[in-house]
Design a protein around this motif. Structure first.
Motif, PDB file in Angstrom:
ATOM      1  N   PHE A  51      87.164  46.480  72.815  1.00 12.40           N
ATOM      2  CA  PHE A  51      87.112  47.104  74.135  1.00 12.40           C
ATOM      3  C   PHE A  51      87.226  46.054  75.232  1.00 12.40           C
TER       4      PHE A  51
ATOM      5  N   ALA B 234      92.082  50.657  76.149  1.00 16.52           N
ATOM      6  CA  ALA B 234      90.705  50.366  76.566  1.00 16.52           C
ATOM      7  C   ALA B 234      89.859  51.639  76.541  1.00 16.52           C
TER       8      ALA B 234
ATOM      9  N   GLU C 228      89.093  52.547  72.928  1.00 17.00           N
ATOM     10  CA  GLU C 228      88.073  51.656  72.368  1.00 17.00           C
ATOM     11  C   GLU C 228      86.696  51.978  72.937  1.00 17.00           C
ATOM     12  N   LYS C 229      86.646  52.342  74.206  1.00 15.85           N
ATOM     13  CA  LYS C 229      85.373  52.712  74.833  1.00 15.85           C
ATOM     14  C   LYS C 229      84.801  53.965  74.176  1.00 15.85           C
TER      15      LYS C 229
END
Length: 183
Positions: free
Chosen positions: A94, A143, A146-147
């Motif tokens: 992330f 991102a 991944e978060k």
């Protein structure tokens, strides 16, 4: 508190508490291994602020003080722990994607002089504005994925890693904000 050394490999972190911990969160090498559009030719001074911003504005608030302090207190050793595995599998991807998205969005078109090129008619040129926009969108999407993956893991584990609960009583349950709204 985020002072850094000129070697670009070390940071001091103070997350919520007054204690300082030593840990190498991510480096330019970590980023270039995962993000092919960023090369090692990028000067450390150009990418370092984006690493700091990703950690300060994305990682630290997401993890909260206790979990961030625990991760920041990790030492670089070969010894594996549940917390280090969590860092490598969830937090670091992330942080890398967030740094890449910030770099391409905020560093601007100058990023092309450091390796972001496209082939047009057998010649290499700097990426177009549209291409740069697609790169920004791509890394922002990565991102966000991944978060969500990180939050799903923490919620599934009830914010407990290695037998220690990091869910603070003042923290609200964090859920990904997406869905369909009626008009």
């Amino acid at each position: 508190l985020f002072p850094y050394t000129t070697l670009f490999r070390s940071y001091w972190f103070g997350a919520g508490s007054n204690s300082k911990s030593w840990f190498v969160m991510i480096t330019k090498k970590d980023i270039t291994e995962k993000v092919s559009a960023i090369s090692l030719q990028v000067p450390d001074s150009k990418i370092q602020p984006f690493i700091e911003d990703a950690i300060r504005y994305d990682i630290q608030p997401l993890l909260g003080g206790a979990l961030f302090d625990a991760v920041a207190a990790l030492e670089e050793t070969s010894e594996e722990s549940d917390l280090k595995t969590f860092w490598k599998n969830y937090v670091q991807p992330f942080a890398i994607a967030s740094t890449a998205a910030r770099f391409f969005a905020l560093y601007g078109k100058n990023a092309t002089q450091f390796g972001v090129r496209e082939l047009i008619d057998d010649t290499s040129q700097g990426v177009s504005d549209r291409g740069r926009g697609e790169i920004i969108s791509y890394y922002q999407e990565i991102a966000n994925e991944e978060k969500v993956r990180l939050l799903n893991f923490l919620n599934f584990q009830n914010w407990a890693i290695g037998g220690t609960s990091y869910f603070s009583t003042g923290r609200k349950s964090i859920k990904p904000a997406f869905g369909i709204r009626a008009i």
